[in-house]
Design a protein around this motif. Structure first.
Motif, PDB file in Angstrom:
ATOM      1  N   HIS A 148       0.842  -1.203   0.000  1.00 13.54           N
ATOM      2  CA  HIS A 148       0.000   0.000   0.000  1.00 13.54           C
ATOM      3  C   HIS A 148       0.875   1.251   0.000  1.00 13.54           C
ATOM      4  O   HIS A 148       1.842   1.350   0.742  1.00 13.54           O
ATOM      5  CB  HIS A 148      -0.894  -0.015   1.238  1.00 13.54           C
ATOM      6  N   ASP A 149       0.525   2.230  -0.842  1.00 16.86           N
ATOM      7  CA  ASP A 149       1.286   3.484  -0.891  1.00 16.86           C
ATOM      8  C   ASP A 149       1.032   4.328   0.355  1.00 16.86           C
ATOM      9  O   ASP A 149       0.107   4.072   1.128  1.00 16.86           O
ATOM     10  CB  ASP A 149       0.892   4.296  -2.135  1.00 16.86           C
ATOM     11  N   TRP A 150       1.868   5.373   0.493  1.00 12.32           N
ATOM     12  CA  TRP A 150       1.694   6.364   1.556  1.00 12.32           C
ATOM     13  C   TRP A 150       1.292   7.702   0.941  1.00 12.32           C
ATOM     14  O   TRP A 150       2.085   8.643   0.889  1.00 12.32           O
ATOM     15  CB  TRP A 150       3.008   6.554   2.309  1.00 12.32           C
ATOM     16  N   PRO A 151       0.067   7.843   0.478  1.00 14.88           N
ATOM     17  CA  PRO A 151      -0.332   9.140  -0.093  1.00 14.88           C
ATOM     18  C   PRO A 151      -0.522  10.172   1.012  1.00 14.88           C
ATOM     19  O   PRO A 151      -0.949   9.842   2.118  1.00 14.88           O
ATOM     20  CB  PRO A 151      -1.672   8.817  -0.764  1.00 14.88           C
ATOM     21  N   GLN A 152      -0.185  11.416   0.723  1.00 14.06           N
ATOM     22  CA  GLN A 152      -0.464  12.480   1.684  1.00 14.06           C
ATOM     23  C   GLN A 152      -1.972  12.685   1.780  1.00 14.06           C
ATOM     24  O   GLN A 152      -2.706  12.477   0.835  1.00 14.06           O
ATOM     25  CB  GLN A 152       0.232  13.771   1.267  1.00 14.06           C
ATOM     26  N   GLY A 153      -2.401  13.096   2.969  1.00  9.01           N
ATOM     27  CA  GLY A 153      -3.826  13.312   3.168  1.00  9.01           C
ATOM     28  C   GLY A 153      -4.601  12.041   3.423  1.00  9.01           C
ATOM     29  O   GLY A 153      -5.827  12.031   3.338  1.00  9.01           O
ATOM     30  N   GLY A 154      -3.887  10.946   3.736  1.00  6.01           N
ATOM     31  CA  GLY A 154      -4.544   9.663   3.971  1.00  6.01           C
ATOM     32  C   GLY A 154      -4.962   9.491   5.419  1.00  6.01           C
ATOM     33  O   GLY A 154      -5.214  10.455   6.144  1.00  6.01           O
ATOM     34  N   ASN A 155      -5.012   8.228   5.847  1.00 12.52           N
ATOM     35  CA  ASN A 155      -5.489   7.898   7.191  1.00 12.52           C
ATOM     36  C   ASN A 155      -4.549   6.912   7.867  1.00 12.52           C
ATOM     37  O   ASN A 155      -4.077   5.958   7.245  1.00 12.52           O
ATOM     38  CB  ASN A 155      -6.891   7.287   7.112  1.00 12.52           C
ATOM     39  N   ILE A 156      -4.300   7.154   9.144  1.00 11.39           N
ATOM     40  CA  ILE A 156      -3.483   6.264   9.960  1.00 11.39           C
ATOM     41  C   ILE A 156      -4.316   5.825  11.158  1.00 11.39           C
ATOM     42  O   ILE A 156      -4.956   6.656  11.821  1.00 11.39           O
ATOM     43  CB  ILE A 156      -2.182   6.963  10.405  1.00 11.39           C
ATOM     44  N   ILE A 157      -4.302   4.534  11.421  1.00 13.48           N
ATOM     45  CA  ILE A 157      -5.106   3.968  12.504  1.00 13.48           C
ATOM     46  C   ILE A 157      -4.236   3.677  13.718  1.00 13.48           C
ATOM     47  O   ILE A 157      -3.184   3.043  13.602  1.00 13.48           O
ATOM     48  CB  ILE A 157      -5.803   2.669  12.041  1.00 13.48           C
ATOM     49  N   ALA A 158      -4.692   4.147  14.877  1.00 13.07           N
ATOM     50  CA  ALA A 158      -4.110   3.742  16.154  1.00 13.07           C
ATOM     51  C   ALA A 158      -5.046   2.704  16.757  1.00 13.07           C
ATOM     52  O   ALA A 158      -6.190   3.023  17.101  1.00 13.07           O
ATOM     53  CB  ALA A 158      -3.966   4.949  17.080  1.00 13.07           C
ATOM     54  N   ILE A 259     -12.235   0.360   4.937  1.00 13.74           N
ATOM     55  CA  ILE A 259     -13.177   1.464   4.733  1.00 13.74           C
ATOM     56  C   ILE A 259     -12.429   2.791   4.606  1.00 13.74           C
ATOM     57  O   ILE A 259     -12.734   3.622   3.746  1.00 13.74           O
ATOM     58  CB  ILE A 259     -14.194   1.527   5.898  1.00 13.74           C
ATOM     59  N   LEU A 260     -11.411   2.979   5.464  1.00 10.61           N
ATOM     60  CA  LEU A 260     -10.654   4.234   5.461  1.00 10.61           C
ATOM     61  C   LEU A 260      -9.552   4.259   4.406  1.00 10.61           C
ATOM     62  O   LEU A 260      -8.953   5.307   4.168  1.00 10.61           O
ATOM     63  CB  LEU A 260     -10.005   4.452   6.837  1.00 10.61           C
ATOM     64  N   ASP A 261      -9.284   3.096   3.787  1.00 10.69           N
ATOM     65  CA  ASP A 261      -8.136   2.959   2.890  1.00 10.69           C
ATOM     66  C   ASP A 261      -6.865   3.440   3.610  1.00 10.69           C
ATOM     67  O   ASP A 261      -6.076   4.224   3.078  1.00 10.69           O
ATOM     68  CB  ASP A 261      -8.345   3.752   1.597  1.00 10.69           C
ATOM     69  N   ALA A 262      -6.701   2.964   4.838  1.00 12.56           N
ATOM     70  CA  ALA A 262      -5.585   3.404   5.687  1.00 12.56           C
ATOM     71  C   ALA A 262      -4.246   2.966   5.103  1.00 12.56           C
ATOM     72  O   ALA A 262      -4.138   1.894   4.502  1.00 12.56           O
ATOM     73  CB  ALA A 262      -5.743   2.824   7.088  1.00 12.56           C
ATOM     74  N   GLU A 263      -3.224   3.810   5.270  1.00 14.73           N
ATOM     75  CA  GLU A 263      -1.892   3.423   4.815  1.00 14.73           C
ATOM     76  C   GLU A 263      -1.069   2.767   5.900  1.00 14.73           C
ATOM     77  O   GLU A 263      -0.042   2.161   5.635  1.00 14.73           O
ATOM     78  CB  GLU A 263      -1.123   4.608   4.234  1.00 14.73           C
ATOM     79  N   ASP A 292      -3.946  -5.026   4.288  1.00 15.87           N
ATOM     80  CA  ASP A 292      -3.167  -4.819   3.064  1.00 15.87           C
ATOM     81  C   ASP A 292      -2.372  -3.521   3.132  1.00 15.87           C
ATOM     82  O   ASP A 292      -1.958  -2.975   2.123  1.00 15.87           O
ATOM     83  CB  ASP A 292      -4.054  -4.853   1.819  1.00 15.87           C
ATOM     84  N   CYS A 293      -2.166  -3.024   4.363  1.00 24.42           N
ATOM     85  CA  CYS A 293      -1.353  -1.827   4.554  1.00 24.42           C
ATOM     86  C   CYS A 293      -0.243  -2.125   5.559  1.00 24.42           C
ATOM     87  O   CYS A 293      -0.215  -3.198   6.167  1.00 24.42           O
ATOM     88  CB  CYS A 293      -2.216  -0.659   5.050  1.00 24.42           C
ATOM     89  N   ASP A 294       0.658  -1.170   5.732  1.00 21.87           N
ATOM     90  CA  ASP A 294       1.761  -1.354   6.661  1.00 21.87           C
ATOM     91  C   ASP A 294       1.253  -1.464   8.099  1.00 21.87           C
ATOM     92  O   ASP A 294       0.214  -0.905   8.454  1.00 21.87           O
ATOM     93  CB  ASP A 294       2.733  -0.180   6.591  1.00 21.87           C
ATOM     94  N   VAL A 295       2.047  -2.177   8.921  1.00 25.84           N
ATOM     95  CA  VAL A 295       1.747  -2.290  10.350  1.00 25.84           C
ATOM     96  C   VAL A 295       2.989  -1.884  11.128  1.00 25.84           C
ATOM     97  O   VAL A 295       4.081  -2.408  10.902  1.00 25.84           O
ATOM     98  CB  VAL A 295       1.355  -3.734  10.730  1.00 25.84           C
ATOM     99  N   LEU A 296       2.806  -0.932  12.035  1.00 28.81           N
ATOM    100  CA  LEU A 296       3.888  -0.511  12.920  1.00 28.81           C
ATOM    101  C   LEU A 296       3.572  -1.041  14.313  1.00 28.81           C
ATOM    102  O   LEU A 296       2.577  -0.654  14.922  1.00 28.81           O
ATOM    103  CB  LEU A 296       3.998   1.021  12.935  1.00 28.81           C
TER     104      LEU A 296
END
Length: 310
Positions: A148-158, A259-263, A292-296
């Motif tokens: 998954h890309d890291w587009p600016q203006g996206g969403n990050i989930i905590a 749903i959020l298309d989180a990066e 399908d996105c990065d996990v920290l």
């Protein structure tokens, strides 16, 4: 000041696209810092060379290391030309996860970045993959990279467990939320708190006729909604960016992330090992394969790696 000043990025010579390295370079361009491109190598034919002299065996080992260093140097030519400072570290080790954690312990890296892929669920229950060992035992945060890309203006989930009153969960909630806000500032993204809570236990509803499952559910939901609101208000996170859903984290987090298309999803992991890990598992591990996105993955404060005890 960089969020992560000293980053160890784990390369994978079995694939053409080094997505962990690409992500690490992207992160350094955003926030500064220094990269070390890392690879552990081992040639199992080395075990069959006992008839050779010590010098001959050492020459063979050094030749393998040198070959990998040259491969990395060629691969890094372009990013270095772009002004990114990258060191190379190739070590001889038969267990890649141990090599990574030893490197972190020796050189105090702030972050490990590694590419990941789908793991076979059945095999994961029997043979713990390298990723899982690193997640459980690495003392610093670990970023597992997908496509998954890291587009600016996206969403990050905590991913938080705000309803828990256990101290390690409360502390992790703080660390996860603070990290999410820092990453959101870097990526010009929005931070979302996501909290899963358990539904009515079916066996209780069946065994206790006077038990009111709807009342139980409403009470449980209200408790988690209030706890998430209290956490969000500490960090000025808007009400529309708070998500409290019934279900298991491994179901809720991928659903909201889609749903959020989180990066990125940031999750706390206590690093459970041994028999308890085999029986109970770690939430982070159940979640990662379904995203399908990065996990920290963030450890608790003062976490001590089991390998520090060896």
């Amino acid at each position: 000041m960089s969020a992560y000043n000293h980053i160890l990025v784990v390369l994978d010579p079995s694939v053409e696209k080094q997505k962990a390295l690409n992500r690490a370079i992207e992160l350094v361009r955003l926030q500064g810092g220094k990269l070390t491109a890392f690879l552990s190598v081992y040639d199992f034919s080395y075990e069959m060379t006992t008839m050779l002299s010590g010098d001959e065996r050492e020459s063979m080992r050094l030749a393998v290391i040198k070959d990998r260093e040259l491969w990395i140097s060629d691969y890094l030519a372009a990013p270095k030309a772009g002004g990114i400072e990258i060191d190379i570290k190739v070590v001889w080790h038969s267990r890649p996860f141990e090599a990574v954690i030893h490197a972190v312990l020796e050189d105090s890296y702030d972050l490990v970045i590694k590419g990941t892929h789908d793991h076979d669920v059945l095999k994961s229950m029997i043979f713990t993959p390298t990723d899982w060992h690193i997640l459980r035992k690495c003392p610093c945060p670990v970023l597992l990279v997908k496509d998954h890309d890291w587009p600016q203006g996206g969403n990050i989930i905590a991913a938080v467990n705000a309803g828990s009153e256990q101290e390690h969960h409360l502390s992790l909630n703080q660390r996860v939320t603070k990290t999410a806000l820092k990453m959101s500032a870097l990526l010009k993204a929005q931070t979302h708190l996501v909290n899963a809570y358990p539904g009515t236990p079916v066996n209780i509803a069946i065994e206790i006729p006077e038990f009111n499952p709807q009342e139980y559910n409403d009470t449980m939901k209200l408790h988690h909604v209030d706890a998430v609101a209290a956490l969000a208000e500490q960090f000025d996170i808007a009400a529309e960016n708070r998500h409290v859903k019934e279900g298991m984290p491994e179901d809720v987090l991928p659903e909201v992330a889609k749903i959020l298309d989180a990066e990125m999803v940031i999750i706390g992991t206590i690093g459970r090992t041994g028999l308890s890990a085999a029986i109970i598992g770690n939430t982070a591990e159940h979640v990662i394969d379904r995203l399908d996105c990065d996990v920290l993955a963030i450890k608790p404060e003062n976490f001590i790696s089991p390998m520090q005890k060896d």
